[in-house]
Design a protein around this motif. Structure first.
Motif, PDB file in Angstrom:
ATOM      1  N   ASN A 173       0.821  -1.208   0.000  1.00  0.00           N
ATOM      2  CA  ASN A 173       0.000   0.000   0.000  1.00  0.00           C
ATOM      3  C   ASN A 173       0.863   1.269   0.000  1.00  0.00           C
ATOM      4  N   ARG A 174       1.954   1.218   0.762  1.00  0.00           N
ATOM      5  CA  ARG A 174       2.802   2.410   0.867  1.00  0.00           C
ATOM      6  C   ARG A 174       3.611   2.642  -0.411  1.00  0.00           C
ATOM      7  N   ILE A 175       4.163   1.564  -0.977  1.00  0.00           N
ATOM      8  CA  ILE A 175       4.959   1.696  -2.196  1.00  0.00           C
ATOM      9  C   ILE A 175       4.086   2.120  -3.371  1.00  0.00           C
ATOM     10  N   CYS A 176       2.824   1.734  -3.334  1.00  0.00           N
ATOM     11  CA  CYS A 176       1.884   2.185  -4.373  1.00  0.00           C
ATOM     12  C   CYS A 176       1.881   3.708  -4.463  1.00  0.00           C
ATOM     13  N   GLY A 177       1.777   4.370  -3.308  1.00  0.00           N
ATOM     14  CA  GLY A 177       1.778   5.829  -3.281  1.00  0.00           C
ATOM     15  C   GLY A 177       3.126   6.407  -3.632  1.00  0.00           C
ATOM     16  N   CYS A 178       4.209   5.757  -3.161  1.00  0.00           N
ATOM     17  CA  CYS A 178       5.557   6.260  -3.441  1.00  0.00           C
ATOM     18  C   CYS A 178       5.838   6.261  -4.940  1.00  0.00           C
ATOM     19  N   ILE A 179       5.492   5.171  -5.613  1.00  0.00           N
ATOM     20  CA  ILE A 179       5.739   5.076  -7.053  1.00  0.00           C
ATOM     21  C   ILE A 179       4.965   6.142  -7.810  1.00  0.00           C
ATOM     22  N   ALA A 180       3.731   6.388  -7.382  1.00  0.00           N
ATOM     23  CA  ALA A 180       2.944   7.447  -8.022  1.00  0.00           C
ATOM     24  C   ALA A 180       3.640   8.796  -7.853  1.00  0.00           C
ATOM     25  N   ASP A 181       4.118   9.087  -6.650  1.00  0.00           N
ATOM     26  CA  ASP A 181       4.797  10.365  -6.397  1.00  0.00           C
ATOM     27  C   ASP A 181       6.047  10.498  -7.251  1.00  0.00           C
ATOM     28  N   TRP A 182       6.857   9.432  -7.310  1.00  0.00           N
ATOM     29  CA  TRP A 182       8.117   9.504  -8.061  1.00  0.00           C
ATOM     30  C   TRP A 182       7.883   9.659  -9.559  1.00  0.00           C
ATOM     31  N   LEU A 183       6.996   8.828 -10.103  1.00  0.00           N
ATOM     32  CA  LEU A 183       6.791   8.848 -11.553  1.00  0.00           C
ATOM     33  C   LEU A 183       6.024  10.080 -12.011  1.00  0.00           C
ATOM     34  N   ASN A 184       5.149  10.593 -11.174  1.00  0.00           N
ATOM     35  CA  ASN A 184       4.409  11.802 -11.560  1.00  0.00           C
ATOM     36  C   ASN A 184       5.319  13.022 -11.656  1.00  0.00           C
ATOM     37  N   LYS A 185       6.481  12.957 -10.976  1.00  0.00           N
ATOM     38  CA  LYS A 185       7.448  14.065 -11.037  1.00  0.00           C
ATOM     39  C   LYS A 185       8.504  13.855 -12.114  1.00  0.00           C
ATOM     40  N   ALA A 186       8.458  12.711 -12.773  1.00  0.00           N
ATOM     41  CA  ALA A 186       9.475  12.374 -13.762  1.00  0.00           C
ATOM     42  C   ALA A 186       9.190  13.075 -15.088  1.00  0.00           C
ATOM     43  N   ASP A 187      10.172  13.012 -15.966  1.00  0.00           N
ATOM     44  CA  ASP A 187      10.036  13.591 -17.304  1.00  0.00           C
ATOM     45  C   ASP A 187      10.191  12.461 -18.324  1.00  0.00           C
ATOM     46  N   PRO A 188       9.188  12.158 -19.127  1.00  0.00           N
ATOM     47  CA  PRO A 188       7.944  12.910 -19.293  1.00  0.00           C
ATOM     48  C   PRO A 188       6.935  12.615 -18.177  1.00  0.00           C
ATOM     49  N   THR A 189       6.047  13.556 -17.950  1.00  0.00           N
ATOM     50  CA  THR A 189       5.008  13.395 -16.936  1.00  0.00           C
ATOM     51  C   THR A 189       3.966  12.388 -17.425  1.00  0.00           C
ATOM     52  N   PRO A 190       3.572  11.450 -16.580  1.00  0.00           N
ATOM     53  CA  PRO A 190       2.566  10.458 -16.990  1.00  0.00           C
ATOM     54  C   PRO A 190       1.244  11.113 -17.380  1.00  0.00           C
ATOM     55  N   SER A 191       0.627  10.556 -18.384  1.00  0.00           N
ATOM     56  CA  SER A 191      -0.688  11.053 -18.802  1.00  0.00           C
ATOM     57  C   SER A 191      -1.605   9.847 -19.035  1.00  0.00           C
ATOM     58  N   PRO A 192      -2.609   9.680 -18.182  1.00  0.00           N
ATOM     59  CA  PRO A 192      -2.948  10.520 -17.032  1.00  0.00           C
ATOM     60  C   PRO A 192      -1.973  10.277 -15.872  1.00  0.00           C
ATOM     61  N   PRO A 193      -1.898  11.195 -14.910  1.00  0.00           N
ATOM     62  CA  PRO A 193      -1.041  10.985 -13.740  1.00  0.00           C
ATOM     63  C   PRO A 193      -1.472   9.735 -12.971  1.00  0.00           C
ATOM     64  N   LEU A 194      -0.527   9.116 -12.320  1.00  0.00           N
ATOM     65  CA  LEU A 194      -0.839   7.913 -11.549  1.00  0.00           C
ATOM     66  C   LEU A 194      -1.546   8.285 -10.261  1.00  0.00           C
ATOM     67  N   ASP A 195      -2.565   7.513  -9.922  1.00  0.00           N
ATOM     68  CA  ASP A 195      -3.303   7.731  -8.675  1.00  0.00           C
ATOM     69  C   ASP A 195      -2.446   7.273  -7.497  1.00  0.00           C
ATOM     70  N   HIS A 196      -2.392   8.086  -6.455  1.00  0.00           N
ATOM     71  CA  HIS A 196      -1.563   7.793  -5.288  1.00  0.00           C
ATOM     72  C   HIS A 196      -2.058   6.570  -4.528  1.00  0.00           C
ATOM     73  N   ASP A 197      -3.353   6.350  -4.500  1.00  0.00           N
ATOM     74  CA  ASP A 197      -3.939   5.302  -3.658  1.00  0.00           C
ATOM     75  C   ASP A 197      -4.569   4.160  -4.436  1.00  0.00           C
ATOM     76  N   CYS A 198      -4.425   4.154  -5.733  1.00  0.00           N
ATOM     77  CA  CYS A 198      -5.132   3.155  -6.531  1.00  0.00           C
ATOM     78  C   CYS A 198      -4.246   2.645  -7.672  1.00  0.00           C
ATOM     79  N   HIS A 199      -4.339   1.328  -7.954  1.00  0.00           N
ATOM     80  CA  HIS A 199      -3.572   0.716  -9.033  1.00  0.00           C
ATOM     81  C   HIS A 199      -4.352   0.680 -10.349  1.00  0.00           C
ATOM     82  N   LYS A 200      -5.547   1.165 -10.348  1.00  0.00           N
ATOM     83  CA  LYS A 200      -6.502   0.907 -11.425  1.00  0.00           C
ATOM     84  C   LYS A 200      -5.953   1.229 -12.813  1.00  0.00           C
ATOM     85  N   HIS A 201      -5.303   2.352 -12.999  1.00  0.00           N
ATOM     86  CA  HIS A 201      -4.895   2.785 -14.350  1.00  0.00           C
ATOM     87  C   HIS A 201      -3.420   2.514 -14.625  1.00  0.00           C
TER      88      HIS A 201
END
Length: 419
Positions: A173-201
């Motif tokens: 559960n914790r790494i799910c949020g961490c990966i979203a935070d790291w990848l959403n700040k990366a270049d290129p930015t994910p589209s759509p951004p990754l959800d911090h609390d959900c694996h759905k997309h």
């Protein structure tokens, strides 16, 4: 304790003879006074050492440096084996031991019936891997060997229950949020951004997580290849590969040199730090994908009387060294959190996470020869430097070789210059 008490008595008698009896033979010169001082210092030093060893440990200090069995049980998944039951682990370990003692054991060879040569070797490797895991459990949990050797079935069932899955779920559960935070700040930015609390997309359907899950054997940038992977085309079987791009620096690798750079990605290092040192320590990992970059600079810490909170690595007795199974655990956590799964499953969407864990463990523990073993050890040392950069500073140097060479050269010169 006896090894201290007996010399203490002898030294005390010698000290009394030289220091307290000025008429004793040989006690009237400055050298004898110096000798008495030596005996006195040795007596006091041993007395202090004896007092230190016999003094009861503070309950507060003990609480700071020990870990309860229940806490260690939560750590079993992190540093011993990712899933399964301890009793099965012990059983397979016993089979490995028995097979080494007698390869012709009928009961063991019965298990090979119907298996081809490769499958037999895989089964024996499973036993060997379990045997190593049991040794890790013996290192991790006090009196583990005694408990499994002498415990009753009822006691063992209760003890085996200590291997809880709660820590693995918490990490997921914790790494799910961490990966979203790291990848959403990366270049290129994910589209759509990754959800911090959900694996759905996530998964192959998302361009960013899909690239990271894609095996290095396939060219993700080729749109036709990408479509074939998403369609699960039989010629693009990504589920059968453990060489996902997320494990390589820059998420790229040479398909003809799959070992080169494997398990050296910054994303994997971040996951490991988040689990074993602290989530904040992962922030020190540079976004630069150069695998040969030095570890982050050490931060100065202020002295304080306040107790320092121990991290997971300390509680699980890693002692400043990364282990193969802890890397395998982090690798599973990374790959699983790039998928769309909402909860843990050893096999998800056709991908075998027990297999991934075993594969990474075998990179280190099942090297085929001396050269491969050296590369595996070099990789492990590289990891330890990345995760525990301060350990090398506290490692005591061994100057015996340089001292010996210097002494030999001086002795040779002494002979040459002798009259």
């Amino acid at each position: 304790m006896r090894h201290l008490i007996e010399p203490l008595g002898i030294i005390h008698i010698a000290f009394q003879a030289t220091a307290c009896d000025p008429r004793a033979p040989g006690s009237d010169g400055p050298e004898d006074q110096e000798d008495a001082g030596v005996w006195k210092r040795r007596y006091l030093a041993l007395q202090e050492n004896l007092n230190t060893q016999s003094a009861p440990k503070s309950s507060i200090r003990k609480a700071e440096t020990t870990t309860s069995t229940s806490q260690l049980g939560r750590g079993i998944r992190k540093v011993v084996f990712i899933c399964g039951e301890i009793k099965d682990l012990v059983s397979d370990s016993d089979k490995h031991y028995a097979y080494l003692a007698d390869p012709n054991d009928e009961d063991l060879n019965y298990e090979f019936d119907g298996l081809n040569e490769d499958e037999v070797e895989d089964l024996k490797r499973d036993w060997e891997r379990s045997h190593t895991a049991v040794r890790e459990l013996i290192h991790l949990i006090p009196n583990f060997q005694k408990k499994i050797d002498e415990g009753s079935p009822e006691e063992l069932n209760q003890f085996y229950a200590e291997a809880t899955n709660g820590a693995r779920s918490d990490d997921l559960n914790r790494i799910c949020g961490c990966i979203a935070d790291w990848l959403n700040k990366a270049d290129p930015t994910p589209s759509p951004p990754l959800d911090h609390d959900c694996h759905k997309h996530r998964g192959l359907a998302h361009d960013i997580t899909g690239r990271l899950l894609c095996p290095t054997e396939f060219d993700w940038d080729d749109l036709v290849t990408r479509a074939k992977l998403r369609e699960c085309d039989e010629d693009f079987d990504w589920l059968s590969s453990y060489h996902s791009r997320c494990f390589y620096p820059g998420y790229e690798a040479d398909v003809t040199q799959l070992e080169s750079g494997y398990l050296k990605s910054n994303l994997l290092i971040k996951v490991y730090k988040s689990i074993f040192t602290s989530p904040s320590s992962a922030k020190d990992v540079s976004e630069d994908n150069d695998e040969n970059m030095p570890p982050a600079k050490l931060q100065k810490t202020l002295s304080s009387n306040k107790p320092v909170r121990r991290n997971v690595a300390s509680k699980l007795h890693l002692n400043g060294k990364v282990t193969p199974r802890s890397i395998a655990y982090a690798a599973v956590q990374l790959h699983f959190n790039l998928q769309t799964a909402g909860s843990w499953s050893a096999i998800y969407g056709g991908f075998n996470y027990q297999g991934l864990y075993n594969y990474v463990v075998d990179v280190f523990e099942d090297a085929p020869g001396p050269a491969a073993k050296k590369r595996a050890q070099d990789l492990l040392n590289w990891w330890s430097t990345k995760i525990f950069p301060t350990t090398s500073l506290h490692r005591r140097s061994n100057t015996l070789a340089s001292r010996k060479a210097f002494k030999q050269q001086r002795a040779a010169l002494e002979e040459e210059e002798a009259p």
